[in-house]
Design a protein around this motif. Sequence first.
Motif, short mmCIF file in Angstrom:
data_model
loop_
_atom_site.label_atom_id
_atom_site.label_comp_id
_atom_site.label_asym_id
_atom_site.label_seq_id
_atom_site.Cartn_x
_atom_site.Cartn_y
_atom_site.Cartn_z
N TRP A 14 0.84 -1.19 0.00
CA TRP A 14 0.00 0.00 0.00
C TRP A 14 0.88 1.25 0.00
CZ3 TRP A 14 -5.39 0.74 0.21
CH2 TRP A 14 -6.14 -0.44 0.22
N LEU A 15 0.46 2.26 -0.73
CA LEU A 15 1.14 3.55 -0.76
C LEU A 15 0.22 4.60 -0.15
CD1 LEU A 15 3.55 5.29 -1.75
CD2 LEU A 15 2.27 5.63 -3.88
N MET A 16 0.73 5.34 0.84
CA MET A 16 -0.04 6.40 1.49
C MET A 16 0.50 7.75 1.03
SD MET A 16 -1.73 4.18 3.14
CE MET A 16 -1.58 2.55 3.88
N LEU A 17 -0.40 8.63 0.58
CA LEU A 17 -0.01 9.93 0.06
C LEU A 17 -0.81 11.03 0.74
CD1 LEU A 17 -0.07 9.03 -3.75
CD2 LEU A 17 1.96 9.20 -2.30
N GLY A 18 -0.22 12.22 0.83
CA GLY A 18 -0.92 13.35 1.41
C GLY A 18 -0.38 14.66 0.86
N ALA A 19 -1.24 15.66 0.78
CA ALA A 19 -0.82 16.98 0.29
C ALA A 19 -1.83 18.01 0.76
CB ALA A 19 -0.73 16.98 -1.23
N ASP A 20 -1.40 19.29 0.74
CA ASP A 20 -2.34 20.36 1.08
C ASP A 20 -2.34 21.39 -0.05
OD1 ASP A 20 0.04 21.69 1.38
OD2 ASP A 20 -0.09 21.85 3.56
N ARG A 21 -3.27 22.31 -0.01
CA ARG A 21 -3.41 23.33 -1.05
C ARG A 21 -3.96 24.60 -0.41
NH1 ARG A 21 -8.91 21.72 -3.95
NH2 ARG A 21 -10.08 21.07 -2.13
N ARG A 22 -3.64 25.74 -1.05
CA ARG A 22 -4.06 27.02 -0.48
C ARG A 22 -5.54 27.28 -0.74
NH1 ARG A 22 -1.40 31.51 1.18
NH2 ARG A 22 0.58 30.65 0.47
N SER A 23 -6.00 27.07 -1.97
CA SER A 23 -7.38 27.39 -2.33
C SER A 23 -8.25 26.14 -2.27
CB SER A 23 -7.43 27.98 -3.74
OG SER A 23 -8.78 28.17 -4.16
N THR A 24 -9.44 26.29 -1.76
CA THR A 24 -10.38 25.17 -1.69
C THR A 24 -11.60 25.38 -2.57
OG1 THR A 24 -11.49 26.14 0.23
CG2 THR A 24 -9.68 24.60 0.66
N ASN A 25 -11.52 26.34 -3.49
CA ASN A 25 -12.66 26.62 -4.38
C ASN A 25 -12.58 25.76 -5.63
OD1 ASN A 25 -13.64 28.70 -2.69
ND2 ASN A 25 -12.18 30.15 -3.60
N GLY A 26 -13.73 25.31 -6.11
CA GLY A 26 -13.78 24.57 -7.36
C GLY A 26 -13.10 23.22 -7.26
N THR A 27 -12.66 22.72 -8.41
CA THR A 27 -12.01 21.41 -8.50
C THR A 27 -10.50 21.58 -8.55
OG1 THR A 27 -13.91 20.48 -9.67
CG2 THR A 27 -11.83 19.28 -9.82
N SER A 28 -9.79 20.78 -7.77
CA SER A 28 -8.33 20.84 -7.73
C SER A 28 -7.75 19.51 -8.17
CB SER A 28 -7.84 21.18 -6.31
OG SER A 28 -8.28 22.46 -5.93
N TYR A 29 -6.51 19.57 -8.66
CA TYR A 29 -5.84 18.37 -9.17
C TYR A 29 -4.42 18.33 -8.61
CZ TYR A 29 -9.67 18.91 -12.47
OH TYR A 29 -10.92 19.07 -13.03
#
Length: 352
Positions: A14-29
């Motif tokens: 199993w591979l566990m991944l995590g990340a964060d982002r500044r904006s939470t509007n709309g769809t992010s990739y």
Amino acid sequence: MAMDESVPSDPQQWLMLGADRRSTNGTSYIDFEFFQAGITANPDFTFTSLGHDGGRTINDILLTFEYGNGGSNVNIYCYLWEPDGAEGFEYTLYVILSNYNAFGQTNLVSVDVPFGAFNALTYDPYQFAEGGLNLTDIFGGLPDPCLGVSFSNVLIKTKNSTAPTAALNDFVGPISVGLTINTAEIFNDPSVYCSTTGSGGLGINPSARYRMVGIAPTITGVQNGTFSASPAGLVIDANTGIIDADNSNIGTYTITYTYTTNGCIKTTETSFQIYGNPDAPTSGGDQSECQQAPIQTLTAATRSWLIEKGVAAERLTAQGFGESQPLIDCNEGPCSDDDHQLNRRSVFLVQK
């Protein structure tokens, strides 16, 4: 990276991944792109890759996390770098991952974080995302279920859509990783061993057990395989791969690790050597190798003996000097067995 061994005969990676982002509007990739060959970021925001297949290596992997509606809905896509049939290369979408082999989730409520997040100490809802992927199952669904690869770098980036060629917004890395999927690698440390008996026979010198009892292999990747060695003469546990070097014969051996993944039987090999120790000058073997590797002989033996007697390992620092500090200089004339014995010594420095 984690290994699910709930079914020992069929371990799952199993591979566990995590990340964060500044904006939470709309769809992010968010992309996690894994490279087999090395890749580096340049000051002008370009990249230099050691990959020979269009800047990458065939079977490099791209995992795209799509967070819709501000991040509450998660889709995960798996792409494989392949020839495009026109003398070039491209990422081919093979798997849109689902709950049975992958799971992605964002934080649904505000979460306090001690390390700081975008100049704050709290993640807003949908700002942090993490996922888990069953790599064994995912690879089993590829055209070649026996495919196995090892990656050296990962590049994390945000973009405007799921398309592999979508505009790059931001990136982190490349980050060095040691990720082995659906395959395995093994090595022994040490891989060169100097037998205290000279002939490898434990019965000649029972105190050899004070040297190093059991040299265990390091296995990267698929676990629960079996071990064998050739030619005959190396005492190795078929299930654990632990080597009893002082009860083995002097020689050079090929150790084979056999394992199964997705129903495919695979093997990998490593080399292991046992030399005659200069403690027995007539024993044969590459004695100069042992003389130049004292940390594997008397130094290691002394340290192991002290640990067995109850001295905490963290209190010990071992250093071998080989032939650099003899009491009797054998270069000035042949040394007797007694002279060699005087040169083979352990010196203790006690520090407060």
